[in-house]
Design a protein around this motif. Structure first.
Motif, mmCIF file in Angstrom:
data_model
loop_
_atom_site.group_PDB
_atom_site.id
_atom_site.type_symbol
_atom_site.label_atom_id
_atom_site.label_comp_id
_atom_site.label_asym_id
_atom_site.label_seq_id
_atom_site.Cartn_x
_atom_site.Cartn_y
_atom_site.Cartn_z
ATOM 1 N N ARG A 1 -27.564 -51.395 34.072
ATOM 2 C CA ARG A 1 -26.291 -51.217 34.226
ATOM 3 C C ARG A 1 -26.419 -49.673 35.108
ATOM 4 O O ARG A 1 -25.675 -49.580 36.418
ATOM 5 C CB ARG A 1 -25.286 -51.297 33.388
ATOM 6 N N LYS A 2 -26.911 -48.929 34.609
ATOM 7 C CA LYS A 2 -26.807 -47.447 34.801
ATOM 8 C C LYS A 2 -27.499 -47.436 36.465
ATOM 9 O O LYS A 2 -26.987 -46.757 37.318
ATOM 10 C CB LYS A 2 -27.352 -46.528 34.048
ATOM 11 N N ALA A 3 -28.847 -48.112 36.231
ATOM 12 C CA ALA A 3 -29.569 -48.025 37.223
ATOM 13 C C ALA A 3 -28.953 -48.570 38.671
ATOM 14 O O ALA A 3 -29.043 -48.170 39.874
ATOM 15 C CB ALA A 3 -30.995 -48.615 37.015
ATOM 16 N N ASP A 4 -28.321 -49.839 38.308
ATOM 17 C CA ASP A 4 -27.625 -50.572 39.325
ATOM 18 C C ASP A 4 -26.258 -49.701 40.101
ATOM 19 O O ASP A 4 -26.205 -49.703 41.280
ATOM 20 C CB ASP A 4 -27.042 -51.678 38.779
ATOM 21 N N LYS A 5 -25.643 -48.873 39.188
ATOM 22 C CA LYS A 5 -24.560 -48.225 39.589
ATOM 23 C C LYS A 5 -25.008 -47.047 40.545
ATOM 24 O O LYS A 5 -24.420 -46.650 41.420
ATOM 25 C CB LYS A 5 -23.704 -47.765 38.353
ATOM 26 N N ALA A 6 -26.233 -46.663 39.920
ATOM 27 C CA ALA A 6 -26.927 -45.294 40.762
ATOM 28 C C ALA A 6 -27.457 -45.872 42.228
ATOM 29 O O ALA A 6 -28.175 -45.118 42.953
ATOM 30 C CB ALA A 6 -27.787 -44.830 39.860
ATOM 31 N N GLY A 7 -27.658 -47.196 42.371
ATOM 32 C CA GLY A 7 -28.326 -47.566 43.458
ATOM 33 C C GLY A 7 -29.690 -47.685 43.772
ATOM 34 O O GLY A 7 -30.306 -47.744 44.706
ATOM 35 N N LYS A 8 -30.447 -47.752 42.372
ATOM 36 C CA LYS A 8 -31.733 -47.577 42.324
ATOM 37 C C LYS A 8 -32.314 -48.863 42.454
ATOM 38 O O LYS A 8 -31.520 -50.095 42.140
ATOM 39 C CB LYS A 8 -32.136 -47.083 41.094
ATOM 40 N N HIS B 1 -36.430 -46.076 27.113
ATOM 41 C CA HIS B 1 -36.238 -45.406 28.321
ATOM 42 C C HIS B 1 -37.557 -45.126 29.266
ATOM 43 O O HIS B 1 -37.481 -45.503 30.658
ATOM 44 C CB HIS B 1 -35.387 -44.005 28.293
ATOM 45 N N ASP C 1 -38.108 -46.902 33.110
ATOM 46 C CA ASP C 1 -38.508 -46.089 34.143
ATOM 47 C C ASP C 1 -39.870 -46.389 34.930
ATOM 48 O O ASP C 1 -40.001 -46.334 36.051
ATOM 49 C CB ASP C 1 -38.492 -44.561 33.746
ATOM 50 N N LYS D 1 -39.092 -44.189 40.164
ATOM 51 C CA LYS D 1 -38.215 -43.778 41.171
ATOM 52 C C LYS D 1 -36.810 -43.480 40.598
ATOM 53 O O LYS D 1 -36.474 -44.115 39.686
ATOM 54 C CB LYS D 1 -38.162 -44.878 42.262
#
Length: 334
Positions: A201-208, A323, A327, A334
């Protein structure tokens, strides 16, 4: 026993080798010696492994990808395709209100053959609140759950927190649960799916850019390993393989990948059983002392209490470890 006589030496030697191989196989069956399969996933050598699926925090809020109103339908459909006859959803009825369709969603799980159990009304953590408040919250959940078809008198502690070193609080809650007719809805295997969901969810919000196949593989692999770690720990602790309960959450990742997970578990020698079967295991009658550092699965707490040697914690139940894997494998650094 009749003695073997007048046999060629080579035949006797062959007989001895066969006996030794049989003995080795028996030892492996008893202790479940771990190894890795063709995909590199840690697994037990025993083919009699049994496990039930449980899902916490239903109804759950927004996840990484799916509309929370759609997620239960997708999850129920995936469980049906996977041939899971009965999972248990540990529910928080305090999240039901006029703004959502959560009540209908929980009942839909029951119509699909699954069962509901108590996870408190609003998900307080026992270490953070007085025993009286905690028990009152459980009671509010009971008010809704007891009227529902498919209800089971099982209670699961939010975050598996049973009060740490506070013996008075622990005993007060255990007494209160008994008075309400509730038994511990323990888990034996935990793959930290909630943390993997939070990373996605965090990665998706960050646009990764998220490698969805790698995420699926990490999710599946982690939970198969967690189940096998728990089984090997149980064999060292109980000298047998109990009926296991896998901790999952009503997450987007569960809806997307649980079918793959069930397939992988079966390929690894696991039989998927119902929650009713799992909680009929005699292990459920055990109540080990709660130690602050041992809050977790029932197997972990029993092994701690018995002083079992060797690792008691699955290595991926650590923030830094999970984590790093996310990653490296899902975000590709990335």
């Amino acid at each position: 026993m009749r003695k073997l006589t007048n046999l060629p030496w080579g035949f006797v030697a062959l007989f001895d080798v066969a006996a030794l191989l049989s003995l080795a196989l028996a030892i492996a069956l008893i202790f479940g010696l771990p190894s890795k399969n063709a995909h590199g996933i840690l697994h037990s050598t025993v083919s009699t492994k049994r496990i039930a699926l449980s899902f916490d925090d239903a109804p759950r809020g927004p996840g990484a990808y799916l509309n929370p109103d759609i997620r239960p339908q997708l999850l129920a459909a995936a469980l049906k395709r996977a041939g899971v006859k009965q999972a248990v959803f540990f529910s928080n009825p305090g999240r039901i209100d006029a703004s959502n369709d959560a009540e209908a969603q929980l009942r839909a799980y029951v119509r699909a053959g699954h069962v509901l159990a108590n996870h408190t009304a609003t998900h307080p953590i026992l270490s953070d609140v007085p025993a009286e408040r905690f028990l009152a919250d459980i009671g509010k959940a009971q008010d809704w759950l007891k009227k529902e078809r498919g209800y089971r008198p099982w209670f699961r502690f939010p975050q598996l927190d049973e009060g740490g070193k506070n013996v008075a609080k622990r005993d007060a809650v255990r007494t209160g649960l008994k008075a309400m007719g509730l038994r511990n809805g323990y888990v034996t295997a935990d793959g930290w799916d909630w943390y993997l969901e939070s990373l996605a969810r965090k990665a998706d919000k960050a646009g990764k850019r998220i490698d969805q196949k790698a995420l699926r593989d990490l999710y599946v692999e982690t939970h198969v390993e967690a189940a096998n770690f728990a089984d090997n720990l149980a064999r060292r602790t109980l000298k047998r393989s109990p009926a296991h309960v896998l901790l999952l959450h009503e997450t987007d990742l569960a809806a997307l990948y649980v079918e793959d997970l069930v397939k992988a578990l079966r390929a690894d020698g696991w039989t998927i059983i119902t929650a009713d079967e799992a909680y009929a295991d005699p292990m459920g009658k055990l109540s080990p002392p709660v130690i602050a550092d041992a809050n977790g699965t029932l197997i972990q707490m029993l092994s701690w209490d018995k002083g079992v040697k060797g690792p008691r914690w699955y290595e991926r139940n650590e923030v830094d470890v999970m984590h790093k894997l996310f990653d490296e494998r899902v975000l590709h650094g990335k």
